[in-house]
Design a protein around this motif. Structure first.
Motif, mmCIF file in Angstrom:
data_model
loop_
_atom_site.group_PDB
_atom_site.id
_atom_site.type_symbol
_atom_site.label_atom_id
_atom_site.label_comp_id
_atom_site.label_asym_id
_atom_site.label_seq_id
_atom_site.Cartn_x
_atom_site.Cartn_y
_atom_site.Cartn_z
ATOM 1 N N MET A 1 0.808 -1.123 -0.063
ATOM 2 C CA MET A 1 0.070 -0.007 -0.069
ATOM 3 C C MET A 1 0.880 1.414 0.186
ATOM 4 S SD MET A 1 -3.141 1.181 -0.038
ATOM 5 C CE MET A 1 -3.879 2.690 0.224
ATOM 6 N N ARG A 2 0.476 2.314 -0.746
ATOM 7 C CA ARG A 2 1.090 3.664 -0.925
ATOM 8 C C ARG A 2 0.875 4.178 0.561
ATOM 9 N NH1 ARG A 2 -2.312 7.495 -2.946
ATOM 10 N NH2 ARG A 2 -4.469 6.657 -2.878
ATOM 11 N N LYS A 3 1.954 5.117 0.830
ATOM 12 C CA LYS A 3 1.857 5.905 2.371
ATOM 13 C C LYS A 3 0.813 7.060 1.981
ATOM 14 C CE LYS A 3 4.717 8.837 5.070
ATOM 15 N NZ LYS A 3 3.823 9.534 5.361
ATOM 16 N N ILE A 4 -0.192 7.008 2.995
ATOM 17 C CA ILE A 4 -1.155 7.997 2.990
ATOM 18 C C ILE A 4 -1.104 9.118 3.991
ATOM 19 C CG2 ILE A 4 -3.827 8.431 3.215
ATOM 20 C CD1 ILE A 4 -2.727 6.774 0.532
ATOM 21 N N ALA A 5 -0.756 10.553 3.177
ATOM 22 C CA ALA A 5 -0.473 11.362 4.371
ATOM 23 C C ALA A 5 -1.684 12.239 4.432
ATOM 24 C CB ALA A 5 0.595 12.169 4.044
ATOM 25 N N LYS A 6 -2.356 12.307 3.475
ATOM 26 C CA LYS A 6 -3.759 13.104 3.546
ATOM 27 C C LYS A 6 -4.874 12.515 3.269
ATOM 28 C CE LYS A 6 -0.759 17.085 2.134
ATOM 29 N NZ LYS A 6 0.394 16.406 1.240
ATOM 30 N N ILE A 7 -6.023 13.075 3.637
ATOM 31 C CA ILE A 7 -7.376 12.796 3.117
ATOM 32 C C ILE A 7 -7.909 14.078 2.671
ATOM 33 C CG2 ILE A 7 -9.633 11.893 3.894
ATOM 34 C CD1 ILE A 7 -8.525 10.321 6.042
ATOM 35 N N ILE A 8 -8.287 14.049 1.270
ATOM 36 C CA ILE A 8 -8.810 15.446 0.674
ATOM 37 C C ILE A 8 -10.157 15.223 0.215
ATOM 38 C CG2 ILE A 8 -8.174 16.921 -1.205
ATOM 39 C CD1 ILE A 8 -5.355 15.932 -0.850
ATOM 40 N N LEU A 9 -10.991 15.998 0.829
ATOM 41 C CA LEU A 9 -12.612 16.105 0.641
ATOM 42 C C LEU A 9 -12.814 17.082 -0.537
ATOM 43 C CD1 LEU A 9 -13.608 16.456 4.222
ATOM 44 C CD2 LEU A 9 -13.052 14.398 2.898
ATOM 45 N N HIS A 10 -13.601 16.737 -1.497
ATOM 46 C CA HIS A 10 -14.225 17.290 -2.545
ATOM 47 C C HIS A 10 -15.756 17.373 -2.778
ATOM 48 C CE1 HIS A 10 -10.258 17.206 -4.676
ATOM 49 N NE2 HIS A 10 -10.084 16.174 -4.130
ATOM 50 N N CYS A 11 -16.296 18.181 -3.415
ATOM 51 C CA CYS A 11 -17.715 18.152 -3.934
ATOM 52 C C CYS A 11 -17.858 17.841 -5.458
ATOM 53 C CB CYS A 11 -18.487 19.627 -3.654
ATOM 54 S SG CYS A 11 -17.944 20.846 -4.699
ATOM 55 N N SER A 12 -18.892 17.206 -6.061
ATOM 56 C CA SER A 12 -18.979 17.021 -7.338
ATOM 57 C C SER A 12 -19.317 18.431 -8.074
ATOM 58 C CB SER A 12 -19.973 16.115 -7.292
ATOM 59 O OG SER A 12 -21.095 16.494 -7.064
ATOM 60 N N ALA A 13 -19.512 19.426 -7.466
ATOM 61 C CA ALA A 13 -19.598 20.696 -8.224
ATOM 62 C C ALA A 13 -20.972 20.579 -8.940
ATOM 63 C CB ALA A 13 -18.500 21.184 -8.880
ATOM 64 N N THR A 14 -22.025 19.900 -8.486
ATOM 65 C CA THR A 14 -23.195 19.814 -9.162
ATOM 66 C C THR A 14 -24.152 20.392 -8.098
ATOM 67 O OG1 THR A 14 -23.327 17.540 -8.202
ATOM 68 C CG2 THR A 14 -22.640 17.550 -10.429
ATOM 69 N N ARG A 15 -25.500 20.658 -8.786
ATOM 70 C CA ARG A 15 -26.442 21.385 -8.117
ATOM 71 C C ARG A 15 -27.247 20.442 -6.937
ATOM 72 N NH1 ARG A 15 -28.605 26.136 -11.847
ATOM 73 N NH2 ARG A 15 -26.565 26.449 -12.945
ATOM 74 N N ASN A 66 -2.045 13.760 -5.472
ATOM 75 C CA ASN A 66 -2.241 12.593 -5.485
ATOM 76 C C ASN A 66 -1.611 11.531 -4.973
ATOM 77 O OD1 ASN A 66 -4.874 13.482 -6.806
ATOM 78 N ND2 ASN A 66 -3.668 13.915 -8.549
ATOM 79 N N ALA A 67 -0.185 11.513 -4.925
ATOM 80 C CA ALA A 67 0.547 10.337 -4.710
ATOM 81 C C ALA A 67 0.358 9.707 -3.582
ATOM 82 C CB ALA A 67 1.986 10.507 -5.040
ATOM 83 N N ASN A 68 0.133 10.713 -2.261
ATOM 84 C CA ASN A 68 0.096 10.263 -0.903
ATOM 85 C C ASN A 68 -1.216 10.585 -0.307
ATOM 86 O OD1 ASN A 68 0.423 12.807 -0.715
ATOM 87 N ND2 ASN A 68 1.987 12.923 0.831
ATOM 88 N N SER A 69 -2.427 10.774 -1.245
ATOM 89 C CA SER A 69 -3.575 10.803 -0.501
ATOM 90 C C SER A 69 -4.877 10.080 -0.979
ATOM 91 C CB SER A 69 -3.903 12.521 -0.941
ATOM 92 O OG SER A 69 -4.206 12.517 -2.258
ATOM 93 N N ILE A 70 -5.861 10.265 -0.136
ATOM 94 C CA ILE A 70 -7.160 9.561 -0.513
ATOM 95 C C ILE A 70 -8.174 10.775 -0.996
ATOM 96 C CG2 ILE A 70 -9.379 8.385 0.309
ATOM 97 C CD1 ILE A 70 -6.853 6.255 0.381
ATOM 98 N N GLY A 71 -8.718 10.583 -2.022
ATOM 99 C CA GLY A 71 -9.889 11.613 -2.446
ATOM 100 C C GLY A 71 -11.351 10.919 -2.008
ATOM 101 N N ILE A 72 -12.027 11.986 -1.424
ATOM 102 C CA ILE A 72 -13.446 11.714 -1.009
ATOM 103 C C ILE A 72 -14.044 12.823 -1.791
ATOM 104 C CG2 ILE A 72 -15.045 11.426 0.556
ATOM 105 C CD1 ILE A 72 -12.999 10.655 2.687
ATOM 106 N N CYS A 73 -15.155 12.372 -2.657
ATOM 107 C CA CYS A 73 -16.108 13.408 -3.222
ATOM 108 C C CYS A 73 -17.438 13.166 -2.698
ATOM 109 C CB CYS A 73 -16.143 13.279 -4.628
ATOM 110 S SG CYS A 73 -17.146 14.424 -5.532
#
Ligand SMILES: [Zn+2]
Length: 133
Positions: A1-15, A66-73
């Protein structure tokens, strides 16, 4: 498993109220030339958590991180007029809290961020430091 340093939150930018899914985002991202959906998790309006890109693979969601994070949307992020807005439903808030807690158990050294900390954007349209407001 790659090293995860960050969890990054997003929205889908939809209404607000538009019920898109991970499958829709996967289609949009492929159309933009990505291999597949760029986020690892997608939180639907009803709080369902869908899996996007496998955790082992670097995502495609935050330039330079991107290399060390998980992206949640979460689905939403714009009001009816298309303006940035925290549109998270109570179910999405609960699911997000739970998902972050689960990920932090798995990656105890990770820190939680909003996309806008790394880019000149409104995403995820809420203050990650005080997510319950
Ligand atoms: Zn974002």
């Amino acid at each position: 498993m790659r090293k995860i340093a960050k969890i990054i939150l997003h929205c889908s930018a939809t209404r607000e109220g538009q019920a898109f899914t991970a499958k829709d985002i996967d289609r949009w991202h492929r159309r933009q030339g990505f291999q597949m959906i760029g986020y690892h998790y997608v939180i639907l309006l009803d709080g369902t958590v869908e899996i996007g890109r496998p955790e082992e693979k670097p995502g495609a969601h935050t330039y330079g991180h991107n290399a060390n994070s998980i992206g949640i949307c979460y689905i939403g992020g714009l009001d009816q007029d298309g303006k940035p807005c925290d549109t998270r439903t109570p179910q999405q808030r609960q699911a997000m809290k739970q998902l972050i807690a689960d990920l932090l158990r798995k990656f105890p050294n990770a820190t939680v961020h909003g996309h806008r900390e790394f880019a000149n954007k409104d995403c995820p349209c809420f203050d990650v430091a005080s997510p319950d407001e």
